[in-house]
Design a protein around this motif. Structure first.
Motif, PDB file in Angstrom:
ATOM      1  N   PRO A   6       0.805  -1.225   0.000  1.00 45.81           N
ATOM      2  CA  PRO A   6       0.000   0.000   0.000  1.00 45.81           C
ATOM      3  C   PRO A   6       0.839   1.277   0.000  1.00 45.81           C
ATOM      4  N   ILE A   7       0.252   2.318  -0.583  1.00 48.72           N
ATOM      5  CA  ILE A   7       0.850   3.653  -0.609  1.00 48.72           C
ATOM      6  C   ILE A   7      -0.136   4.596   0.062  1.00 48.72           C
ATOM      7  N   LEU A   8       0.360   5.404   1.010  1.00 48.26           N
ATOM      8  CA  LEU A   8      -0.494   6.310   1.763  1.00 48.26           C
ATOM      9  C   LEU A   8      -0.361   7.731   1.240  1.00 48.26           C
ATOM     10  N   PHE A   9      -1.495   8.348   0.934  1.00 50.57           N
ATOM     11  CA  PHE A   9      -1.573   9.782   0.673  1.00 50.57           C
ATOM     12  C   PHE A   9      -2.229  10.409   1.899  1.00 50.57           C
ATOM     13  N   SER A  10      -1.547  11.327   2.537  1.00 51.45           N
ATOM     14  CA  SER A  10      -2.068  11.864   3.796  1.00 51.45           C
ATOM     15  C   SER A  10      -1.843  13.361   3.888  1.00 51.45           C
ATOM     16  N   SER A  11      -2.817  14.033   4.499  1.00 45.67           N
ATOM     17  CA  SER A  11      -2.697  15.473   4.711  1.00 45.67           C
ATOM     18  C   SER A  11      -1.952  15.788   5.997  1.00 45.67           C
ATOM     19  N   SER A  12      -1.498  14.759   6.703  1.00 40.26           N
ATOM     20  CA  SER A  12      -0.821  14.967   7.978  1.00 40.26           C
ATOM     21  C   SER A  12       0.461  14.161   8.033  1.00 40.26           C
ATOM     22  N   SER A  13       1.446  14.685   8.748  1.00 43.76           N
ATOM     23  CA  SER A  13       2.723  13.987   8.880  1.00 43.76           C
ATOM     24  C   SER A  13       2.771  13.128  10.131  1.00 43.76           C
ATOM     25  N   SER A  14       1.669  13.060  10.880  1.00 43.21           N
ATOM     26  CA  SER A  14       1.624  12.250  12.094  1.00 43.21           C
ATOM     27  C   SER A  14       0.260  11.572  12.155  1.00 43.21           C
ATOM     28  N   THR A  15      -0.129  11.147  13.354  1.00 44.91           N
ATOM     29  CA  THR A  15      -1.451  10.545  13.514  1.00 44.91           C
ATOM     30  C   THR A  15      -2.516  11.615  13.722  1.00 44.91           C
ATOM     31  N   SER A  16      -2.175  12.867  13.456  1.00 44.24           N
ATOM     32  CA  SER A  16      -3.132  13.960  13.601  1.00 44.24           C
ATOM     33  C   SER A  16      -4.298  13.794  12.640  1.00 44.24           C
ATOM     34  N   ILE A  17      -5.438  14.316  13.060  1.00 42.44           N
ATOM     35  CA  ILE A  17      -6.561  14.481  12.144  1.00 42.44           C
ATOM     36  C   ILE A  17      -6.656  15.968  11.859  1.00 42.44           C
ATOM     37  N   ILE A  18      -6.475  16.335  10.603  1.00 43.84           N
ATOM     38  CA  ILE A  18      -6.442  17.731  10.219  1.00 43.84           C
ATOM     39  C   ILE A  18      -7.832  18.183   9.806  1.00 43.84           C
ATOM     40  N   MET A  19      -8.240  19.327  10.329  1.00 44.73           N
ATOM     41  CA  MET A  19      -9.495  19.938   9.918  1.00 44.73           C
ATOM     42  C   MET A  19      -9.192  21.131   9.027  1.00 44.73           C
ATOM     43  N   PRO A  20     -10.156  21.539   8.197  1.00 46.54           N
ATOM     44  CA  PRO A  20      -9.913  22.675   7.297  1.00 46.54           C
ATOM     45  C   PRO A  20      -9.539  23.939   8.068  1.00 46.54           C
ATOM     46  N   SER A  21      -8.658  24.739   7.487  1.00 46.02           N
ATOM     47  CA  SER A  21      -8.247  25.989   8.128  1.00 46.02           C
ATOM     48  C   SER A  21      -9.385  26.996   8.173  1.00 46.02           C
ATOM     49  N   THR A  22     -10.422  26.760   7.365  1.00 48.46           N
ATOM     50  CA  THR A  22     -11.566  27.675   7.324  1.00 48.46           C
ATOM     51  C   THR A  22     -12.603  27.357   8.409  1.00 48.46           C
ATOM     52  N   LEU A  23     -12.327  26.332   9.218  1.00 47.11           N
ATOM     53  CA  LEU A  23     -13.264  25.925  10.271  1.00 47.11           C
ATOM     54  C   LEU A  23     -12.872  26.561  11.607  1.00 47.11           C
ATOM     55  N   ARG A  24     -13.831  27.179  12.245  1.00 43.93           N
ATOM     56  CA  ARG A  24     -13.644  27.759  13.580  1.00 43.93           C
ATOM     57  C   ARG A  24     -14.335  26.852  14.591  1.00 43.93           C
ATOM     58  N   GLU A  25     -13.582  26.289  15.522  1.00 47.09           N
ATOM     59  CA  GLU A  25     -14.113  25.315  16.482  1.00 47.09           C
ATOM     60  C   GLU A  25     -14.233  25.941  17.865  1.00 47.09           C
ATOM     61  N   ASN A  26     -15.432  25.826  18.439  1.00 45.02           N
ATOM     62  CA  ASN A  26     -15.697  26.331  19.785  1.00 45.02           C
ATOM     63  C   ASN A  26     -16.352  25.259  20.638  1.00 45.02           C
ATOM     64  N   PHE A  27     -16.320  25.478  21.969  1.00 44.67           N
ATOM     65  CA  PHE A  27     -17.124  24.644  22.856  1.00 44.67           C
ATOM     66  C   PHE A  27     -17.707  25.517  23.954  1.00 44.67           C
ATOM     67  N   ILE A  28     -18.825  25.050  24.506  1.00 48.55           N
ATOM     68  CA  ILE A  28     -19.514  25.766  25.579  1.00 48.55           C
ATOM     69  C   ILE A  28     -19.670  24.824  26.752  1.00 48.55           C
ATOM     70  N   ILE A  29     -19.238  25.233  27.926  1.00 51.28           N
ATOM     71  CA  ILE A  29     -19.470  24.453  29.147  1.00 51.28           C
ATOM     72  C   ILE A  29     -20.830  24.874  29.686  1.00 51.28           C
ATOM     73  N   CYS A  30     -21.735  23.919  29.854  1.00 49.58           N
ATOM     74  CA  CYS A  30     -23.104  24.282  30.229  1.00 49.58           C
ATOM     75  C   CYS A  30     -23.745  23.196  31.078  1.00 49.58           C
TER      76      CYS A  30
END
Length: 503
Positions: free
Chosen positions: A296-320
């Motif tokens: 197998p040959i791997l094509f990957s957007s990451s150089s580690s076991t990271s999961i990369i999300m788009p740079s256009t995504l803003r991630e927030n969380f709310i404690i509630c």
């Protein structure tokens, strides 16, 4: 009062690729990735989705001229995204090679919304378009019916222009109607294929192999396994052995390939190539080997076991507090998110019904709320999705039926009402927004007592950090009376439903 964002605290979701019950030695061994998943992997930056950093279709000489025209004029595609510019030329170049050695299988790990579907549809259709005899040469495997239908429409748009016939085998039609589409019996009793490409689910594929007379896969060249991690998780790999038998191929032939076998007549048979695609492809090689991968040959957007999300995504969380979760969402929609197109994910059908009912009571009439769950008929699901896409519905409450792969344009925000159980669920849920280079936002509701769990159980390396949003009770106190009334009305409605069911 507006919502404040804190910038003094970041936290990263840590990795969960290891079983907590493994010994420390075995844990270390799992980090020793084989070369094909580490030093030999082909890397690309999936975040470069802007036109100035992507490749114009007009500049690409490895695509046939009419395919370029279809992409530009029929699909309104002007540029290739990074994953496409890596995978497409590689597959086309492989196809032009006349080496007797079987083609290496490929694995592609790229974020949600980064263009993975076209990364295999474009090159594979070009590779088989000059076939002489019509026969099944491509199988595209999806885990569920809805995803299969979506991919089918993409394949059909291009395939029809190239005189390639595609069949959807996922239960939208009766089994007998699917059989009529697949094969035709000639006057001499022989069977011919009416199809070049199949888009299907594993169960339906096995059923046709077992029950459809004249259904032949001996010309199969490509097996695409989309959402590969989910197919590995949810299906025993018996379907693969059944497929290999149908292709008249022992899987050992390819996996045990040695140079001396080049002279053997058994290798005159065409050996199909596997292509795995996922936004959350496992980095455990032992799990991937369940699919009997060949070099197998791997094509990957990451150089580690990271999961990369788009740079256009803003991630927030709310404690509630769990008590006020529906109210906080109603407050957000009216005071922060306004009339944006919002998708809200919950765990169960019961929660889908409850939250959508409360939001209808809490929000003004001009904000349309609807819901989707697996128990709805597919026609109703499609109708509501179309209304959501065209702005007739602003808020869509749903279960994980839409968490993977489904591409709905221009979703502004995804809210995770319930804490996801793992990083893959989290990734696929928030992946409904910020697709194809567009801006998007995700907000995760985290109950106070589960904050530690949020930090430790979703667990994966993340380059994108989550920003907390601070909402105080005084922010939404003016809505408390309306919230109490809404709860009472909903409770009364549920009681009436139960009484009707008893009758």
């Amino acid at each position: 009062m507006s919502i404040e964002e804190k910038h003094d605290e970041d936290f990263t979701i840590f990795p969960n690729i290891l079983d907590e019950n493994l010994s420390s030695k075995k844990r270390k061994d799992l980090y020793r990735l084989p070369e094909w998943m580490s030093s030999l992997a082909k890397r690309f930056d999936s975040r470069q989705l802007q036109t100035e950093t992507t490749i114009s279709i007009n500049q690409i000489d490895y695509l046939d001229e009419d395919i370029r025209s279809i992409l530009i004029n029929n699909l309104s595609i002007q540029y290739l995204f990074p994953v496409q510019s890596q995978v497409i030329p590689y597959l086309i170049q492989q196809n032009q090679s006349h080496s007797p050695i079987p083609l290496a299988d490929i694995c592609v790990s790229s974020p949600t919304g980064s263009g993975k579907t076209l990364a295999y549809v474009i090159p594979l259709l070009q590779c088989i378009r000059h076939r002489v005899i019509r026969a099944i040469r491509i199988i595209i495997l999806l885990p569920v019916q809805d995803l299969a239908e979506q991919v089918y429409h993409v394949v059909n748009q291009i395939g029809n222009k190239l005189q390639l016939k595609t069949a959807l085998l996922a239960g939208q039609q009766s089994f007998e109607d699917e059989q009529k589409i697949l094969v035709k019996q000639q006057l001499n009793g022989s069977w011919t294929s009416s199809i070049d490409i199949i888009v299907c689910t594993p169960g339906r594929l096995v059923e046709h192999i077992s029950r459809t007379s004249g259904f032949s896969l001996i010309h199969l060249r490509y097996l695409v396994i989309d959402e590969a991690d989910r197919i590995i998780d949810e299906f025993k790999q018996d379907w693969l052995n059944i497929l290999d038998n149908a292709v008249d191929l022992s899987s050992n032939l390819k996996n045990n390939f040695q140079p001396y076998m080049l002279s053997q007549s058994s290798l005159n048979r065409k050996i199909y190539q596997k292509l795995l695609f996922s936004a959350t492809l496992t980095h455990n090689p032992e799990i991937l080997q369940q699919l009997n991968l060949f070099h197998p040959i791997l094509f990957s957007s990451s150089s580690s076991t990271s999961i990369i999300m788009p740079s256009t995504l803003r991630e927030n969380f709310i404690i509630c507090s769990i008590t006020y979760k529906p109210l906080i969402i109603a407050y957000l929609i009216q005071n922060q998110l306004h009339s944006e197109r919002i998708m809200i994910f919950v765990h169960s059908k019961k929660d889908v019904d409850r939250l959508s009912s409360l939001l209808k009571l809490l929000l003004p009439d001009n904000i349309k709320v609807s819901h989707i769950s697996r128990k709805l008929p597919s026609k109703k699901i499609q109708t509501r999705l179309n209304m959501f896409e065209h702005g007739q519905i602003q808020i869509l409450v749903c279960s994980d039926v839409l968490a993977r792969g489904i591409d709905i344009p221009n979703i502004d925000c995804v809210i995770l009402y319930d804490l996801p159980k793992n990083i893959r669920t989290y990734t696929h849920r928030i992946g409904r927004t910020a697709r194809a280079g567009k801006l998007g936002r995700s907000i995760t509701m985290v109950e106070k007592e589960r904050l530690i769990m949020f930090r430790t159980t979703i667990k994966t390396y993340r380059r994108n950090k989550l920003k907390p949003m601070n909402i105080r009770k005084e922010n939404f106190s003016f809505m408390l009376n309306d919230y109490q009334k809404a709860l009472e009305i909903f409770s009364s409605q549920e009681q009436k439903k139960k009484l009707k069911q008893k009758k």
